[in-house]
Write a protein that holds these residues in place. Structure first.
Motif, PDB file in Angstrom:
ATOM      1  N   THR A 520       1.040  -1.093  -0.018  1.00 48.56           N
ATOM      2  CA  THR A 520       0.036   0.097  -0.030  1.00 48.56           C
ATOM      3  C   THR A 520       0.634   1.275   0.062  1.00 48.56           C
ATOM      4  O   THR A 520       1.354   1.601   1.059  1.00 48.56           O
ATOM      5  CB  THR A 520      -1.219  -0.042   1.207  1.00 48.56           C
ATOM      6  N   THR A 525      -7.903   7.601   0.879  1.00 50.56           N
ATOM      7  CA  THR A 525      -8.978   7.319   1.347  1.00 50.56           C
ATOM      8  C   THR A 525     -10.057   7.632   0.313  1.00 50.56           C
ATOM      9  O   THR A 525     -11.322   6.664   0.235  1.00 50.56           O
ATOM     10  CB  THR A 525      -8.671   7.294   2.999  1.00 50.56           C
ATOM     11  N   PRO A 539      -5.414  -2.977   1.713  1.00 49.14           N
ATOM     12  CA  PRO A 539      -4.025  -2.683   1.754  1.00 49.14           C
ATOM     13  C   PRO A 539      -3.292  -3.846   1.247  1.00 49.14           C
ATOM     14  O   PRO A 539      -3.412  -4.916   0.813  1.00 49.14           O
ATOM     15  CB  PRO A 539      -3.999  -3.059   3.496  1.00 49.14           C
ATOM     16  N   ASP A 544       1.479  -3.791   4.577  1.00 53.93           N
ATOM     17  CA  ASP A 544       0.267  -3.365   4.373  1.00 53.93           C
ATOM     18  C   ASP A 544       0.355  -1.990   5.810  1.00 53.93           C
ATOM     19  O   ASP A 544       1.122  -1.613   7.171  1.00 53.93           O
ATOM     20  CB  ASP A 544      -0.927  -4.219   5.520  1.00 53.93           C
ATOM     21  N   HIS A 545       0.249  -0.794   5.073  1.00 55.41           N
ATOM     22  CA  HIS A 545       0.508   0.738   5.690  1.00 55.41           C
ATOM     23  C   HIS A 545      -0.213  -0.229   7.174  1.00 55.41           C
ATOM     24  O   HIS A 545       0.297   1.522   7.896  1.00 55.41           O
ATOM     25  CB  HIS A 545      -0.925   1.272   5.052  1.00 55.41           C
ATOM     26  N   ARG A 546      -1.356  -0.645   7.492  1.00 52.67           N
ATOM     27  CA  ARG A 546      -1.826  -0.916   8.789  1.00 52.67           C
ATOM     28  C   ARG A 546      -1.178  -0.998  10.048  1.00 52.67           C
ATOM     29  O   ARG A 546      -0.908  -0.442  11.437  1.00 52.67           O
ATOM     30  CB  ARG A 546      -3.122  -1.083   9.296  1.00 52.67           C
ATOM     31  N   ARG A 547       0.433  -1.265  10.052  1.00 52.23           N
ATOM     32  CA  ARG A 547       0.983  -1.631  10.290  1.00 52.23           C
ATOM     33  C   ARG A 547       2.521  -0.902  10.218  1.00 52.23           C
ATOM     34  O   ARG A 547       2.379  -0.603   9.309  1.00 52.23           O
ATOM     35  CB  ARG A 547       1.840  -2.968  10.651  1.00 52.23           C
ATOM     36  N   THR A 548       2.616   0.253  11.723  1.00 49.52           N
ATOM     37  CA  THR A 548       3.390   0.915  11.245  1.00 49.52           C
ATOM     38  C   THR A 548       4.644   1.354  11.128  1.00 49.52           C
ATOM     39  O   THR A 548       5.488   1.743   9.991  1.00 49.52           O
ATOM     40  CB  THR A 548       3.170   2.016  12.839  1.00 49.52           C
ATOM     41  N   ALA A 551       4.019   0.714   7.199  1.00 52.56           N
ATOM     42  CA  ALA A 551       3.590   1.911   6.425  1.00 52.56           C
ATOM     43  C   ALA A 551       4.994   2.313   6.354  1.00 52.56           C
ATOM     44  O   ALA A 551       4.803   2.892   5.175  1.00 52.56           O
ATOM     45  CB  ALA A 551       2.761   2.713   7.198  1.00 52.56           C
ATOM     46  N   PHE A 717      -4.829   5.854   9.076  1.00 53.73           N
ATOM     47  CA  PHE A 717      -4.576   4.474   8.730  1.00 53.73           C
ATOM     48  C   PHE A 717      -5.443   4.120   8.550  1.00 53.73           C
ATOM     49  O   PHE A 717      -6.121   4.048  10.011  1.00 53.73           O
ATOM     50  CB  PHE A 717      -3.698   3.841   9.664  1.00 53.73           C
ATOM     51  N   GLU A 718      -6.775   3.829   7.409  1.00 53.30           N
ATOM     52  CA  GLU A 718      -8.026   2.762   7.874  1.00 53.30           C
ATOM     53  C   GLU A 718      -7.470   2.179   6.198  1.00 53.30           C
ATOM     54  O   GLU A 718      -7.202   2.639   5.657  1.00 53.30           O
ATOM     55  CB  GLU A 718      -8.855   4.108   7.598  1.00 53.30           C
ATOM     56  N   ASP A 719      -9.256   0.792   7.066  1.00 54.33           N
ATOM     57  CA  ASP A 719      -8.948   0.423   5.973  1.00 54.33           C
ATOM     58  C   ASP A 719     -10.270   0.965   4.795  1.00 54.33           C
ATOM     59  O   ASP A 719     -11.153   1.474   5.405  1.00 54.33           O
ATOM     60  CB  ASP A 719      -9.235  -1.106   6.028  1.00 54.33           C
TER      61      ASP A 719
END
Length: 722
Positions: A520, A525, A539, A544-548, A551, A717-719
């Motif tokens: 990602t 968004t 993502p 996966d951008h949701r893990r800092t 990201a 950060f959002e899916d």
């Protein structure tokens, strides 16, 4: 010694002591008596025998890599990905079904007088009941799991070196040869193993407990043997490694039998089983997985070849594994690999399917789909939106609006423009090439011949794009997956108006178009609300951008492109009709002969390494999720906190960036500390390899601070649409 290193040393020391205990408990040699043979060749000397019956496992065939428990675990690990439910829950259910679930089915069969050996597909179907409501789909998945385990065993089993000559000699002596096995797999699975090693021509009959609901352990399966052989029982000799099942039980039923004892193999089986039962500390487990799957350890990767083979290739293989597994689960009719950086994933997918066909029983057709921001922009235009033309020109050219660039992007040719009225052309000259949005809006709505020309030109180019997508089968595909390196949401947003238009016209549209991305790389968004309901985007599978930490690696996107970008293709300029087909038109790539040869050599190595990785996934123990975490962590270390040698290795690879404003810059440009915050923000917005820049400028110590800064300033950060 740091705390981490001390903990790892203690873990390894304790684990090594447990290993020594396992090894010291291995059985010693077996004494010779009339009940055992140490070589299968001894069977050739038995007189008054018409039929020789062989056990299968640990007699004719040995498990080379995985013990039986590991095979069960491997099937559960790979099978969990085929079910649309939480993987950990499915894995636990498939693992547990080999114990209590199998035992319950066995009791039910015994109570009903139907034997004592349930079929493996029935065991799997029972375990899948909480996750799959449809009985037909549950049965299909159960049979698929049986096929998967057959493939694992096929890759895992090796024949006894004595098997082929002994079976051949027994046939020459006029003996019938049969194989009798207590086996949860169907006879067809064992037949595949025999055929794969050229032993099927020496075997007259194959009797497997799961086919008859009876086992050697109970003795009932030998009644089937007696019926099938058609000779007196005392003229049948059975041989196998299990004293109870292969010696005691056949003798109770009137057969002759001997115990086959292979000291080295017995030790190996017990060694593997004992080591498998040991709980592995995290550091030991990670070290073993890195060794077995060829993953990079935390040390510096100073050469480009090591970066590719130990980091990039395993990551690409895991990504393609996810894509292929999802295609199997969704029964996708097509996999579309988007140009230019998605074409490598097609080559990897083809190589992995060829290397492990039992792992990927695909129904999907592979296609390469030419796409770009510029060609996709045509799909989003509506005649009532003049501002779209102006804003899109700036977006695609990445600089301030230019009327000349507008004409080039939207297909307004010189001949068409000069055919406009003199008054219209004079008005354009008065506005100037760098006219503002108000002036362009006035030109579009106030001069009818200009508006008609623009609409005609855009319609002509849009028809080519939609015709190409129709020709390649996108609109009629069943649950297609579109595969690419990274996500900004742009192309999904651009294709949505075309899907809506087809629906209004009553033309077919796929129920779901799934986008699969390696990373990602941007977080637009706002694009999500403008996508057609059939489009799903999530993502990145690997980054996966949701893990800092991931990201931060996602944002440093530039370093990925050189590894995946197709060196044979330049930028996509558009489409043209040729010989009744619509074909994409690419520019020539901006590589020298030497640069292109170097990139193609790396791509060849990358594809071959991924094929090897697919074989390792099938043949070796280790969950995909464990491997994913190791690969992700090593990529974060490479991208987020690179050594200077790694920066130099990656910068040695020629590349061609897609964006005009940065295409000529290095992946990791030099960076100096003046005006620090402004430069950091600029680098973030333009996909530069920020940490590489800091590492080259001797400021690598700031990488951790940068990670913290990024986490604090990027809170959205959002899916989107899982």
């Amino acid at each position: 010694m740091s705390d981490t290193r001390l903990i790892r040393w203690v873990e390894k020391t304790m684990f090594d002591r447990r290993v020594e205990t396992v090894l010291s408990s291995l059985p010693g040699p077996l004494g010779r008596d009339d009940n055992n043979v140490f070589s299968l060749h001894e069977l050739e000397g038995f007189a008054d025998v018409d039929v020789v019956s062989f056990d299968f496992f640990d007699t004719l065939f040995f498990r080379e890599h995985l013990c039986m428990d590991q095979v069960f675990a491997k099937t559960a690990q790979l099978g969990a990905a085929l079910v649309d439910a939480p993987r950990e829950e499915v894995f636990r259910a498939l693992s547990a079904c080999r114990g209590y679930g199998s035992f319950q089915l066995k009791r039910q069969m015994q109570a009903a007088g139907k034997g004592d050996e349930p079929r493996l597909c029935d065991i799997f179907a029972r375990a899948l009941a909480p996750f799959v409501a449809d009985p037909a789909e549950r049965a299909r998945l159960a049979h698929r799991l049986v096929e998967l385990e057959t493939g694992i065993e096929l890759s895992n089993l090796v024949p006894n070196a004595e098997a082929a000559p002994v079976l051949r000699n027994l046939k020459l002596l006029g003996r019938r040869v049969i194989v009798v096995s207590d086996m949860y797999l169907p006879a067809a699975s064992l037949a595949k193993v025999l055929a794969a090693h050229g032993l099927d021509g020496h075997v007259d009959d194959l009797i497997v407990s799961s086919e008859f609901g009876r086992t050697k352990n109970s003795g009932d399966l030998f009644e089937v043997v007696a019926d099938r052989c058609g000779v007196p029982r005392e003229r049948v000799l059975h041989v196998g490694d299990n004293w109870n099942n292969d010696c005691v039980r056949p003798r109770e039923r009137g057969f002759r039998s001997v115990h086959y004892y292979n000291h080295d193999q017995e030790n190996e089986v017990r060694r593997v089983s004992g080591l498998h039962a040991l709980p592995r500390p995290g550091s030991v487990r990670a070290r073993e997985l890195r060794r077995d799957h060829g993953l990079a350890d935390p040390r510096s990767l100073s050469s480009l070849d090591r970066v590719v083979s130990q980091v990039i290739a395993p990551a690409a293989a895991l990504f393609v594994h996810d894509v292929l597994t999802r295609a199997v689960r969704r029964r996708s009719s097509h996999l579309f690999f988007l140009t230019r950086d998605g074409t490598i994933f097609r080559e990897i997918a083809e190589a992995m399917v060829a290397a492990a066909p039992s792992l990927y029983p695909l129904e999907a057709e592979f296609r390469t789909l030419a796409t770009s921001r510029a060609t996709g922009a045509l799909l989003g235009f509506t005649p009532t939106d003049s501002d779209y033309l102006y804003i899109t020109t700036e977006y695609l050219s990445e600089v301030k609006f230019s009327f000349a660039r507008f004409r080039r992007i939207f297909g307004v040719s010189d001949s068409d423009f000069h055919a406009l009225s003199e008054a219209t052309r004079s008005h354009v000259d008065w506005l100037g090439d760098d006219m503002g949005i108000d002036g362009f809006r006035d030109l579009y709505w106030g001069w009818d011949d200009f508006r008609r020309l623009v609409q005609s030109s855009v319609h002509r180019k849009t028809a080519l794009v939609t015709g190409y997508l129709e020709q390649e089968g996108l609109f009629r595909a069943h649950n297609p997956l579109l595969v690419d390196i990274g996500y900004s949401g742009t192309w999904g947003k651009q294709i949505s108006p075309a899907l809506e238009k087809r629906e209004r016209m009553g033309l077919p549209v796929p129920d779901e178009i799934g986008f699969e991305f390696f990373a990602t790389n941007r977080f637009f968004t706002g694009n999500v609300g403008r996508m057609h309901p059939s489009i799903t985007m999530g993502p990145g599978r690997i980054l996966d951008h949701r893990r800092t930490d991931l990201a931060l690696a996602c944002l440093n996107y530039a370093w990925l492109e050189p590894f995946f970008l197709d060196p044979t293709l330049g930028k996509l300029d558009g489409f043209e009709a040729q010989g009744g087909r619509i074909r994409p038109r690419f520019r020539d790539p901006a590589f020298t002969v030497a640069e292109r040869a170097r990139i193609e050599g790396l791509r060849h190595a990358l594809v071959g390494r991924c094929a090897q990785f697919a074989g390792d996934l099938l043949a070796r123990e280790g969950t995909v999720e464990e491997l994913r975490r190791l690969v992700q962590d090593r990529m974060v270390r490479l991208v987020g906190y690179p050594r200077r040698g790694e920066v130099g290795a990656i910068n040695s690879l020629a590349h061609e960036r897609g964006m005009e404003t940065v295409k000529a810059q290095e992946i990791a440009p030099h960076f100096w500390p003046n005006n620090f915050r402004a430069k950091i923000n600029y680098l973030m917005m333009n996909d530069h390899w920020i940490q590489g820049s800091l590492s080259r400028s001797h400021m690598g110590v700031l990488n951790h601070a940068l990670a913290w800064y990024f986490a604090r300033t990027r809170t959205d950060f959002e899916d989107w649409k899982p």
